[in-house]
Design an enzyme around this catalytic site. Structure first.
Site, short mmCIF file in Angstrom:
data_model
loop_
_atom_site.label_atom_id
_atom_site.label_comp_id
_atom_site.label_asym_id
_atom_site.label_seq_id
_atom_site.Cartn_x
_atom_site.Cartn_y
_atom_site.Cartn_z
CB CYS A 112 43.41 12.24 -20.31
SG CYS A 112 42.29 12.23 -21.73
CB ALA A 144 43.49 4.26 -20.01
CB CYS A 162 43.43 12.04 -26.76
SG CYS A 162 42.50 13.23 -25.78
#
Length: 559
Positions: free
Chosen positions: A311, A458, A491
């Protein structure tokens, strides 16, 4: 001579000659171990000849011969005893150095971590894959019996591993699947940014591993030690052997807290925190509330290490939400906020930078590119950075802080990095579209440990899992066509409490919005995007992604 260091006390070499002893003495060697049987080669001096030349120069010599390819467990143990007794440093040799390296590796079993043994040997030019199982077994030859056999073995019980297991079972309910993971707890890591801002409670981001595993999946609660892909085998700690027909590798990545000097000793105190750890995210919120209330003219540092990291927007998310709280509390002007980024740009996809820059200016954040955190002095409240200058030079700078949010450097797990599955950089070497291993056709990879050039999020794993599930079943003859992953990642950049810049993109930084611009324009801050992050994505994760429900994640098919 071709002398190759293994440790500070031991080097190995191919066959040496009596004439080499003076050079060895000059190099400081005090002992030599001969691991090559006398008479093995026509041009080979005997060990006695070498010993006479060595003794004249004060070097001790020991003879521990082994036949090529037949180093025994006992020889490994005896090598360890010699190393304990002989004056250091020691040079061990055989025809190529391989037998000496093997004996050393066996002698270190149980004393040194396997990845370190493999890595040191590899640096010296020796591949020890043939004795990995013996090293795992404490330097002893294991019994050739598999402890378990499954159709599909998945390494890792994180988001990627459980999602792909669920997607496989949704397509093929009778498939025999095992997940290997030693963890007791499964975390919703995307929620930790919100914990660090006081929006989520940390406990809502954690569930027991047993509660999230798909029904019918076997859980092997153990760590992986090594892979033998030519034999379709995974070696677990304790030398347990698990055989597979197909293997899925998705163990996540390693947060290298020790990669920054002094960091591990001061985390969670002295104003040093990180949202990259479950137990530290609440401390971030504690610091944010305290800063400005307790002290005027405070200094807050937010760091980002070199890529790749999981991330890539998370370092900024913590910064923006902290600044937003200080603004709402009326203390923003009293806090000097600095973003120290090892990279050269604010965000890797240029379309989203203008919106982010508006917040950087509104919060009066100082941007410092090319600055890599090297050390943290918690009690002294000082952080040391390496700064890359425009002319290519580097210098060292020190910054004071009252609060520092640190993102640690990140790398592939050790057992992946030294395995036959990795590329030169240590990541699982997979095709960017099919996610199949480039060398081993019955192995797939996804998630943070893969070498695909997508964002490690994710959201990426959510799109990758159906691709792997379909292609794996196709390789078993249970599905048709080939699924393709386009590099999608997302994101949600939390620029303030209540608004998000929803960055979505595929390979090459191509913007790939999931919603029409009239609903959510990802390049602008959006309240609806915040609602998604706060209210929709957590249940989508727990009840969708981990349950094999591929909402908005159906794979693209080719062929």
């Amino acid at each position: 001579m071709d002398i190759r260091p293994l440790t500070g006390e031991l080097s190995v070499a191919p066959q040496i000659a009596a004439a080499d002893m003076q050079a060895l003495a000059d190099a400081g060697f005090r002992s030599v171990i001969c691991n090559r049987p006398d008479g093995e080669g026509a041009d080979q001096p005997t060990c006695d000849e070498l010993e006479r030349a060595a003794l004249e120069r004060g070097i001790e010599v020991r003879y521990l011969p082994a036949e090529s390819g037949k180093v025994t467990d006992e020889q490994g143990a005896e090598f360890g005893a010699l190393m304990a007794a002989l004056p250091k440093p020691v040079l061990a040799f055989c025809r190529t150095g391989m037998r000496s390296t093997t004996m050393w590796a066996l002698s270190q079993a149980g004393k040194m971590p396997l990845p370190q043994i493999i890595e040191l040997s590899s640096k010296a030019g020796f591949d020890l894959k043939g004795v990995v199982r013996r090293i795992v077994n404490g330097g002893k030859t294991p019994v050739e019996v598999a402890d378990a056999t499954h159709d599909v073995v998945i390494i890792g019980g994180g988001a990627a591993g459980i999602a792909v297991a669920a997607s496989l079972l949704a397509r093929s309910p009778n498939l025999d699947i095992a997940i290997i993971d030693p963890a007791d707890i499964h975390y919703y890591q995307p929620g930790w940014t919100m914990v660090g801002a006081g929006v989520f409670d940390a406990a809502t981001t954690a569930r027991t591993m047993a509660s999230v595993l798909p029904r019918g999946v076997h859980w092997l609660k153990s760590a992986v030690a090594a892979f033998e892909p030519e034999r379709d085998v995974v070696i677990l700690d304790g030398c347990r052997v698990v055989k597979y027909q197909q293997l899925v590798v998705c163990p996540g990545l390693k947060l290298d807290w020790h990669g920054i000097e002094g960091l591990s000793e001061t985390l969670g105190r002295n104003g040093v925190t990180s949202n990259y750890r479950y137990d530290l995210a609440p401390y971030t919120w504690q610091l944010v509330q305290q800063l400005g209330r307790d002290k005027r003219d405070a200094k807050a540092l937010f760091t980002q290490p070199p890529m790749p990291i999981k991330c890539a927007g998370a370092p900024q998310k913590a910064m923006y939400l902290s600044a937003d709280h200080w603004r709402r509390a009326g203390v923003l002007d009293a806090i000097d906020i600095q973003f120290c980024n090892a990279g050269a740009v604010l965000f890797g996809v240029a379309d989203y930078v203008p919106a982010l820059m508006e917040y950087v200016k509104a919060y009066n954040i100082g941007l410092n590119f090319g600055q890599t955190l090297l050390a943290v002095d918690g009690p002294g409240r000082k952080a040391t950075f390496s700064r890359a200058n425009a002319d290519g030079s580097k210098d060292i700078i020190t910054r004071d802080f009252d609060m520092i949010h640190v993102v640690p450097p990140q790398k592939s797990p050790d057992f992946i990095r030294v395995s036959p599955l990795s590329d030169a950089a240590g990541w699982v070497d997979i095709d960017p579209a099919t996610l199949r291993h480039k060398t081993y056709a019955n192995i797939f990879g996804l998630g943070d440990a893969g070498n695909t050039p997508n964002a490690k999020t994710a959201a990426a794993a959510r799109k990758q899992a159906p691709v792997v599930a379909h292609n794996l079943l196709a390789s078993r003859g249970a599905a048709r066509g080939e699924a393709k992953y386009d590099g999608y990642g997302s994101c949600p950049l939390t620029v303030e409490r209540g608004k998000i810049v929803l960055a979505e993109f595929t390979y090459g930084g191509k913007v790939a919005p999931s919603f029409p611009a009239w609903l959510i324009d990802g390049t602008r801050p959006s309240r609806l995007a915040w609602y998604l992050k706060e209210r929709v994505l957590p249940p989508l994760y727990w009840e969708g992604m981990l349950k094999g429900r591929e909402w908005m994640a159906q794979p693209e098919m080719v062929g």
